[in-house]
Design a protein around this motif. Structure first.
Motif, PDB file in Angstrom:
ATOM      1  N   GLU A 160       0.641  -1.314   0.362  1.00  0.00           N
ATOM      2  CA  GLU A 160       0.149   0.561  -0.293  1.00  0.00           C
ATOM      3  C   GLU A 160       0.854   1.587   0.042  1.00  0.00           C
ATOM      4  O   GLU A 160       1.271   1.643   0.801  1.00  0.00           O
ATOM      5  CB  GLU A 160      -0.463  -0.428   1.377  1.00  0.00           C
ATOM      6  CG  GLU A 160      -1.854   1.047   1.579  1.00  0.00           C
ATOM      7  CD  GLU A 160      -2.096   1.933   0.678  1.00  0.00           C
ATOM      8  OE1 GLU A 160      -3.666   1.289   0.231  1.00  0.00           O
ATOM      9  OE2 GLU A 160      -1.983   2.692   0.328  1.00  0.00           O
ATOM     10  N   ASP A 161       0.718   2.174  -1.162  1.00  0.00           N
ATOM     11  CA  ASP A 161       1.215   3.398  -0.886  1.00  0.00           C
ATOM     12  C   ASP A 161       1.399   4.569  -0.102  1.00  0.00           C
ATOM     13  O   ASP A 161       2.015   5.147  -0.125  1.00  0.00           O
ATOM     14  CB  ASP A 161       1.682   3.814  -2.264  1.00  0.00           C
ATOM     15  CG  ASP A 161       0.763   4.531  -3.326  1.00  0.00           C
ATOM     16  OD1 ASP A 161      -0.817   3.458  -2.228  1.00  0.00           O
ATOM     17  OD2 ASP A 161      -0.153   5.666  -3.998  1.00  0.00           O
ATOM     18  N   ASP A 201      -2.870  -3.172  -2.279  1.00  0.00           N
ATOM     19  CA  ASP A 201      -3.439  -1.552  -3.144  1.00  0.00           C
ATOM     20  C   ASP A 201      -3.440  -2.195  -4.629  1.00  0.00           C
ATOM     21  O   ASP A 201      -2.229  -2.414  -5.156  1.00  0.00           O
ATOM     22  CB  ASP A 201      -2.677  -0.769  -2.907  1.00  0.00           C
ATOM     23  CG  ASP A 201      -3.308   0.687  -3.168  1.00  0.00           C
ATOM     24  OD1 ASP A 201      -4.435   0.577  -3.652  1.00  0.00           O
ATOM     25  OD2 ASP A 201      -2.653   1.718  -3.098  1.00  0.00           O
ATOM     26  N   LYS A 205      -3.212   1.287  -7.078  1.00  0.00           N
ATOM     27  CA  LYS A 205      -3.146   2.027  -7.802  1.00  0.00           C
ATOM     28  C   LYS A 205      -2.175   2.474  -6.648  1.00  0.00           C
ATOM     29  O   LYS A 205      -1.945   2.803  -4.823  1.00  0.00           O
ATOM     30  CB  LYS A 205      -4.311   3.177  -7.470  1.00  0.00           C
ATOM     31  CG  LYS A 205      -5.336   3.130  -8.329  1.00  0.00           C
ATOM     32  CD  LYS A 205      -6.295   4.518  -8.785  1.00  0.00           C
ATOM     33  CE  LYS A 205      -7.342   3.902  -9.687  1.00  0.00           C
ATOM     34  NZ  LYS A 205      -7.768   2.768  -9.244  1.00  0.00           N
ATOM     35  N   MET A 206      -0.866   2.556  -7.225  1.00  0.00           N
ATOM     36  CA  MET A 206       0.723   2.759  -6.687  1.00  0.00           C
ATOM     37  C   MET A 206       1.754   3.528  -7.483  1.00  0.00           C
ATOM     38  O   MET A 206       1.431   2.802  -8.606  1.00  0.00           O
ATOM     39  CB  MET A 206       1.643   1.552  -6.248  1.00  0.00           C
ATOM     40  CG  MET A 206       0.164   1.281  -5.087  1.00  0.00           C
ATOM     41  SD  MET A 206       1.210  -0.642  -4.033  1.00  0.00           S
ATOM     42  CE  MET A 206       0.808  -1.807  -5.258  1.00  0.00           C
ATOM     43  N   LYS A 238     -11.717   0.400  -0.322  1.00  0.00           N
ATOM     44  CA  LYS A 238     -11.212   1.048   0.710  1.00  0.00           C
ATOM     45  C   LYS A 238     -12.167   2.329   0.424  1.00  0.00           C
ATOM     46  O   LYS A 238     -13.142   3.033  -0.772  1.00  0.00           O
ATOM     47  CB  LYS A 238     -10.081   1.655   0.028  1.00  0.00           C
ATOM     48  CG  LYS A 238      -8.802   0.600   0.525  1.00  0.00           C
ATOM     49  CD  LYS A 238      -7.148   1.162   0.472  1.00  0.00           C
ATOM     50  CE  LYS A 238      -7.074   1.868  -0.823  1.00  0.00           C
ATOM     51  NZ  LYS A 238      -5.269   2.321  -1.097  1.00  0.00           N
TER      52      LYS A 238
HETATM   53 MG    MG Z   1      -2.749   3.569  -3.948  1.00  0.00          MG
END
Ligand code: MG
Length: 124
Positions: free
Chosen positions: A10-11, A55, A57-58, A107
């Protein structure tokens, strides 16, 4: 019984820390952390986790790319992956399952009992 290893990718640092705390309170889990897909693949190669929470989108390498790469490895082709999708992004879920994620959760996570259930099911 030996602790199961869960890799959280997770970013967002806050989300990462919350997941670390929540997972540790859910059971006898050793929680590892990565902040992007590339780092996740490196850590997973070395530590061989039992489950990955990913996650999508990173930066550097996103969750779709990382899962695709993971599925091409011998040790990672059947490794359980739960995708973290953004709420209101219905395509995310479809795309996550499309690259081989086993399950997903939206999320922000409101109900950690649901995540617990998903984790336990995939670790069986
Ligand atoms: Mg993200």
């Amino acid at each position: 019984m030996e602790a199961k290893k869960i890799l959280v990718v997770e970013d967002n640092e806050d989300t990462r820390e919350i997941l670390l705390y929540r997972l540790k309170s859910m059971g006898n889990y050793e929680v590892l952390l990565a902040s992007n897909g590339k780092e996740a693949l490196q850590i997973a190669t070395q530590t061989k986790p039992d489950l990955i929470i990913m996650d999508l989108k990173m930066p550097v390498m996103d969750g779709w790319e990382a899962t695709k790469a993971l599925r091409k490895t011998d040790w990672g082709k059947d490794l359980p992956v739960i995708a973290l999708t953004a709420q209101a992004m219905e395509r995310d879920e479809e795309k996550a399952l499309g690259v081989g994620c086993n399950d997903y959760i939206a999320k922000p996570i409101m109900d950690y009992a649901i995540l617990k259930k998903k984790v336990e099911k995939l670790l069986k």
